[in-house]
Design an enzyme around this catalytic site. Sequence first.
Site, PDB file in Angstrom:
ATOM      1  N   ASP A   1       0.816  -1.225   0.000  1.00 11.36           N
ATOM      2  CA  ASP A   1       0.000   0.000   0.000  1.00 11.36           C
ATOM      3  C   ASP A   1       0.847   1.271   0.000  1.00 11.36           C
ATOM      4  OD1 ASP A   1      -2.345  -1.700   0.383  1.00 11.36           O
ATOM      5  OD2 ASP A   1      -1.724  -1.828   2.476  1.00 11.36           O
TER       6      ASP A   1
ATOM      7  N   GLY B   1      -4.231  -4.114  -4.907  1.00 12.37           N
ATOM      8  CA  GLY B   1      -4.886  -3.052  -5.660  1.00 12.37           C
ATOM      9  C   GLY B   1      -3.941  -1.885  -5.871  1.00 12.37           C
TER      10      GLY B   1
END
Length: 423
Positions: free
Chosen positions: A13, A40
């Site tokens: 992240d 992601g």
Amino acid sequence: MTVDLLLGLQWGDEGKGKIVDVLTSKYDIIARFQGGPNAGHTLEFDGIKHVLRTIPSGIFHSNNINIIGNGVVIDPVVFKSEIDGLAKFNLDLKSKLIISRKAHLILPTHRLLDAASEAAKGKAKIGSTLKGIGPTYMDKTGRNGLRVGDIELADFKERYRALADKHEAMIAFYDVAIQYNLPELEKEFFEAIADLQKLNFIDSEEYLAQAQKAGKSILCEGAQGSLLDVDFGTYPFVTSSNTTAAGACTGLGIAPNKIKEVYGIFKAYTTRVGSGPFPTEDFGEAGDVMAKVGNEFGSVTGRKRRCGWLDLVALKYAIQINGVTQLMMMKGDVLSGFDTLKVATAYNYKGEVIHHLPYNIEEENVTPIYTEFKGWQADLTGMTTYEALPKELKEYIEFIEKEVEVPIKIVSVGPDRKQTITR
């Protein structure tokens, strides 16, 4: 010919997607080398926020090729939804996106196995994203897995059935209550497989070897972060692949001596998702402010991230094992408004002061030793030059550089690709 590598230096992240997007114009090929759709990568430009899970972050640029390497595990259903989400942008995916035949497939039963295994652990659970990634890598190393190239074989469905039946027997062994409708999941899976077949499959190691001979520039893109590496991370609270620089070689088939620059990305503070040790975690107001201002929620899972101060012991460790040559500091803007900042520069480990990451960093063994800095109040998000940054931030950056002995070349002051200061 250039082969450069970009990876995260914390627990994921860190903002890799944005930096790949910023750097993409310099490269002919962007190649993702490990991980699955639990990773992601968020990109933001032209007022639109994009979240990519499997597709490399260079897909929005018109002049490069994006490769999903053999070290990646692909969930065809998630991949299909990602492709569908890109449809409105009129991207030429057929020519811009190619997939290694050696990349492994995540089956519906891999996701079910993930859920059953995590449920069986009870309070000792790892904090899996339940995307089926761990079981897929287990099948890979157990030599049971199905790969993208298997889709091209006449007996693919028979191979699928044999593995799925084996998985169902394993799910029954866990003896936990999970409900599922496998025929429905399989219908969705095979529809997604049909869509996957519309793209080009390649022998990626050969493709990349020829690209290097032709003088093409390649950027290898990692997922998650170095402290989640299955070998060198905070095991067992890690992911199932090698997230460090070595993973780029095994995940793409690129020789180590071909890699030139290793870009390491870190936040100006530290975050972590899920379970596992986190020495500099802040349980008070500071951690709450970082989470709120930094919008610290998973781009795929939506899970709230744990937040704390920058840990230079862990950062130096990640720089060392990756051979980092340049650093990029993300989210400096999130620290605006703090009167005092803290940075862990050493650990008290079982009564001894140490400066390296030990085998066990659980709370009962490790207490961080902090150096404090004066904070800054200025809003950084509109600043465009290093000279314009507050004196206190520059002192913070220069202290980090001195400690880790690697230059910080990029300072990010916001999520948009334009909010990027190059030194």
